[in-house]
Design an enzyme around this catalytic site. Sequence first.
Site, mmCIF file in Angstrom:
data_model
loop_
_atom_site.group_PDB
_atom_site.id
_atom_site.type_symbol
_atom_site.label_atom_id
_atom_site.label_comp_id
_atom_site.label_asym_id
_atom_site.label_seq_id
_atom_site.Cartn_x
_atom_site.Cartn_y
_atom_site.Cartn_z
ATOM 1 N N GLY A 127 0.051 3.630 -1.180
ATOM 2 C CA GLY A 127 -0.348 4.741 -2.273
ATOM 3 C C GLY A 127 -1.644 4.864 -2.519
ATOM 4 O O GLY A 127 -1.709 5.140 -3.809
ATOM 5 N N GLY A 128 -2.658 4.006 -2.307
ATOM 6 C CA GLY A 128 -3.939 4.046 -2.733
ATOM 7 C C GLY A 128 -4.143 3.499 -3.819
ATOM 8 O O GLY A 128 -5.237 3.692 -4.547
ATOM 9 N N SER A 209 -1.114 0.511 4.082
ATOM 10 C CA SER A 209 -2.120 1.355 3.528
ATOM 11 C C SER A 209 -2.503 0.386 2.612
ATOM 12 O O SER A 209 -3.079 -0.563 2.750
ATOM 13 C CB SER A 209 -1.446 2.663 3.130
ATOM 14 O OG SER A 209 -2.528 3.696 2.774
#
Length: 547
Positions: A127-128, A209
Amino acid sequence: MRFIAVIPFLIAHALSQTITINTTSGQLTGTQDDGVASFKGIRFAHSPIGNLRWEPPVTFLSSDIQNATSLGPSCVQQFPFQGQALIEQLYNPHAPPEDEDCLFLNVWAPAPMSGPLKPVIVWFYGGGFVFGTASLPTYDGASFAKNQDIIFVSLNYRTNVFGFPTAPDLPASGNNLGFLDQELALAWVQDNIAKFGGDKNQVTIMGHSAGSGSVSLAITRRNSSATRPFRAGIMLSGVQVSTSPHLNFSNFNALATALGCMQPPGPQRLQCLRNVPASTIRSYTNGPNSGGFTPGVDNVTTFGDPLQRIRTGQIAPIPILIGSMEGDGTVSALNGPQNLSAFIAEQLGPVGGLLLPPAVRALYPGLSDPQVIAAVERDVGPVGAFFSRPTLRREKRERIMIVHSKSPAKLWSDAFVSSGIKSVYRYTYGAVFADMQPFPNAGAWHGSELPILFGTFNQSTATSAEAQLSQNLQTAFANFAKNPEDAPPVANWHAYEPGLLGVALIPTLAKIAYHGNVDPDNFIELVDPLSTDGPCIVWDPFLDFRE
């Protein structure tokens, strides 16, 4: 009709049973159903609200009975300004309500929880670093527990300004609070996982991620002699690359001003901000005037030069399974420039002037400019490219760069092998399924492998090929977690060896599910790394540098 509709629910409910175990978080009452014991919403830290906002997490200890049958809330989220609807659709569907009180974890275990202790996988979501939650249906660990005989743990960590404020009011080591949350959850696993039938000495940390970047940071913050709460790492589309060691406080200062806390940076301003409701802060950070809030270098949880730390043995020397997606750049390229010249100028700044569009096109023959841009994003682009378009300019990289692309996976794999670590397995994933194409030409887009890996794909729309790949992929990753040192994830998957120009190599890069190959004997196709890594020769210097 209403009575008939209720019958399946009553039958399912009757087949499940409650189960209670004693942990440091209390006497947890969970459920046991279909061969899986699940304990959800386990509090591992005190609520980080009030005076505990922007403080390291405080261990939660209890002897009380705790209901562990429901997933906890999401931490407070920050979503991108461009493409918000698509980002939420892809990465945050069916998420539970948000709450600043969010430090919970979940455990799925094969039932009954007896016999020899089992390997454990601990999951970090992506989710960055600005959004994400362990409570997404996609991340349900029941399939891993039931089908792979593995204990599966997922955890929440604070995101955006609540987890990574980059505030001058705090010590540098107190700014990456989300990583401290992760570390406390890992300590909880060490203290408690045996109660669920798990072996604390057989923990593999896995993430996607920003969660994959979290795995990379957990590895690089420990030297070879340090005690570590894991023995292997799995990184799906995300690792840290070289980052400026300088902190930029501008986004936090702007937030303080916008919220009426006009004191100079320090305890008084911090107290003023702690008195602001979380909902008010969220409204600002999700508005048009807020910047992003992501990790910065503190030389405790994060370091500016992870690749050099790997090469010089200043990391945890553990086996890794690492890879990227064939279409890792298609989502992040959607909201950026579609003109190659504009893209190079925005992403690379002054140094981009050394790369003229014809030279970049030559790296990707036969592709249109939008396709070239997506390929560059795949090979080198930042994971947060869909969020405020962070650039690759060195002078702008005051925040930790976690990139989801092929070149970083290559750099990490090469560095691990050069440092003497033998159990390195590298892959690229290429499966494309018609029911998983949320926009035109999405391909094997960033995150599309997760429902396949977790076995949580849409059963009503999936083909038999998706079900077959899910079984094979999950088994391969579970095999690595069970025996990362002495056996490959799949029989024909050789440990990675870097490519050298002009030297013939054995194939060691695993292409997963390319060309519709999903069967046990062909879903892994080994190729020479040089067959895919050519453009990385150009991009590597932007990701691996010294200040």
